[in-house]
Write a protein that holds these residues in place. Structure first.
Motif, mmCIF file in Angstrom:
data_model
loop_
_atom_site.group_PDB
_atom_site.id
_atom_site.type_symbol
_atom_site.label_atom_id
_atom_site.label_comp_id
_atom_site.label_asym_id
_atom_site.label_seq_id
_atom_site.Cartn_x
_atom_site.Cartn_y
_atom_site.Cartn_z
ATOM 1 N N PRO A 114 0.821 -1.224 0.000
ATOM 2 C CA PRO A 114 0.000 0.000 0.000
ATOM 3 C C PRO A 114 0.852 1.270 0.000
ATOM 4 O O PRO A 114 0.537 2.227 -0.718
ATOM 5 N N GLY A 115 1.897 1.284 0.820
ATOM 6 C CA GLY A 115 2.729 2.492 0.857
ATOM 7 C C GLY A 115 3.386 2.770 -0.477
ATOM 8 O O GLY A 115 3.470 3.921 -0.915
ATOM 9 N N ALA A 116 3.849 1.698 -1.147
ATOM 10 C CA ALA A 116 4.489 1.891 -2.450
ATOM 11 C C ALA A 116 3.485 2.365 -3.486
ATOM 12 O O ALA A 116 3.774 3.258 -4.298
ATOM 13 N N VAL A 117 2.281 1.781 -3.475
ATOM 14 C CA VAL A 117 1.243 2.211 -4.417
ATOM 15 C C VAL A 117 0.882 3.670 -4.158
ATOM 16 O O VAL A 117 0.693 4.459 -5.094
ATOM 17 N N ALA A 118 0.789 4.048 -2.883
ATOM 18 C CA ALA A 118 0.497 5.447 -2.553
ATOM 19 C C ALA A 118 1.585 6.368 -3.079
ATOM 20 O O ALA A 118 1.298 7.456 -3.601
ATOM 21 N N GLN A 119 2.848 5.937 -2.986
ATOM 22 C CA GLN A 119 3.939 6.762 -3.492
ATOM 23 C C GLN A 119 3.896 6.897 -5.008
ATOM 24 O O GLN A 119 4.174 7.959 -5.552
#
Length: 424
Positions: A311-316
């Motif tokens: 999720p954090g990578a997709v958000a970035q």
């Protein structure tokens, strides 16, 4: 090192000359002496034969007749019974080589040669041997100098290469010296230089990525904290603090993600997550920035999608695309979700002029930017997407449409209303 190589080579040559040269001098001296004795013996026998033949033929035997039969610098004395001694040539003084022969008629032939002739011949031989030895020494010195330079110069180069590595210049020289051992050292140094260069590149890339990826979240966090300091409403403070804490967690995730990618870009921590939550989070964080420049950000498309990724990578990745639209695009920015095959797709588009034609094929390369920006954002976003098995593509250049493709799980059944476009 050069001096030691020259000295050792010269010492070996001198030892060889001393051993073989002295032996050669002794052998040559004996050979010359024996040869001189044999010549005198041969001449004595020859004169005795001549005297015998003349006596048998009752011919005269005089010094004048025999003078032409005696070699120059030699002395001959012929004693015939009942006649005076016949002398040919000047009798030598000092050390001489003597030979005596008896004839068949009773005569005695004595031949003498000064030993100085042998001494002169030995001297000439010694001079030749000395010249050859001198030439050998000169050749040995030249060869030693050449060999010393061949060995010492590469070592100097390798030392300079090692010094450059220590001073932070990791460029490999790719220079070889036709000496297997030295070439092996050069191979190791070049390999070390390449590893150091990759490490430095990775460190610089990590620093640039961290600076780029943390800039916007830190700015947003700063704005949230300013909102807290300017309000006395407890509810507002609580709401802004909650959002700020969420952003801090995201910053922590960004840092961990960057460090993970720096160690191994192929390493991912993909899980199944709700794609809507990530999109809503991005809309909430970016809406104030868009509102500040008089623009809007909306979302539409398939609802309730679950995707596989971090999720954090997709958000970035989405943050990079949204920021790219804010800086380079125009009008309303739209996030649209859809499904293709077994993949969930998030498309980000705006109403701006799009990507210039000369940048279209290189838009994801580092340092490539249409304006005065770093050109890092899209490159980092692509790396983050690929780390979890997804991919980031530019679907259309004008207007710009970027698509984030993620693997998905089968979504739960929802009503038809969920498929209608909505504005959040």
């Amino acid at each position: 090192m050069r001096r030691r190589l020259i000295q050792s080579t010269l010492a070996v040559v001198l030892v060889v000359i001393a051993v073989f040269g002295v032996s050669l001098v002794i052998v040559e001296t004996r050979t010359i002496s024996n040869s001189a004795q044999e010549r005198v013996d041969s001449e004595a026998l020859r004169l005795a034969s001549i005297v015998d033949s003349r006596l048998v033929g009752a011919e005269d035997v005089t010094a004048e007749i025999l003078r032409d039969q005696v070699t120059q610098d030699r002395y001959a004395e012929i004693r015939i019974p009942g006649r005076p001694a016949i002398q040919v040539g000047a009798q030598p003084q000092g050390d001489v080589i003597t030979s005596t022969a008896k004839g068949e008629e009773g005569e005695t032939v004595l031949v003498q040669e000064p030993r100085s002739t042998v001494t002169r011949e030995v001297g000439r031989t010694l001079l030749i041997i000395g010249l050859v030895a001198l030439l050998a020494v000169i050749a040995a010195v030249l060869l030693a100098i050449r060999q010393a330079n061949r060995l010492a110069s590469p070592l100097t180069d390798l030392a300079e290469t090692a010094e450059r590595l220590g001073s932070g210049d990791p460029r490999p020289r790719h220079k070889r010296y036709a000496v297997p051992e030295l070439d092996r050292v050069a191979d190791v140094l070049d390999a070390s230089a390449e590893r150091i260069a990759r490490m430095l590149t990775a460190e610089r890339r990590l620093a640039a990525d961290a600076s780029h990826q943390l800039r916007t979240p830190l700015t947003a966090l700063s704005m949230r904290l300013e909102e807290i300091t300017l309000t006395d409403d407890p509810d507002t403070v609580k709401e802004e603090a909650t959002i700020a804490l969420t952003q801090v967690e995201r910053l922590t995730d960004v840092v961990e993600r960057l460090l993970t990618n720096a160690r191994d870009p192929r390493t991912g921590s993909a899980v199944t997550f709700d794609l809507d939550e990530v999109i809503q989070q991005q809309l909430a964080e970016w809406r104030p920035a868009y509102r500040g420049v008089g623009r809007a950000i909306v979302s539409s498309g398939k609802r309730g999608l679950r995707a596989v990724g971090t999720p954090g990578a997709v958000a970035q990745v989405l943050a990079a695309l949204i920021e790219n639209s804010l800086m380079h695009g125009g009008g309303t920015v739209a996030l649209r979700t859809r499904v293709t095959g077994n993949q969930a797709v998030v498309e980000v588009t705006d109403e701006g002029p799009g990507v210039p034609a000369d940048l279209g094929a290189r838009i994801f390369e580092r340092t490539i930017s249409g304006r005065n920006s770093t050109g890092i954002g899209l490159a980092v976003a692509r790396d983050l997407a690929e780390a979890d098995g997804g991919r980031l593509e530019m679907l259309q250049a004008q207007p710009a449409v970027f698509g984030l493709f993620l693997s998905r799980t089968a979504p739960p059944k929802r009503s038809a209303e969920d498929d209608e476009p909505t504005v959040r």
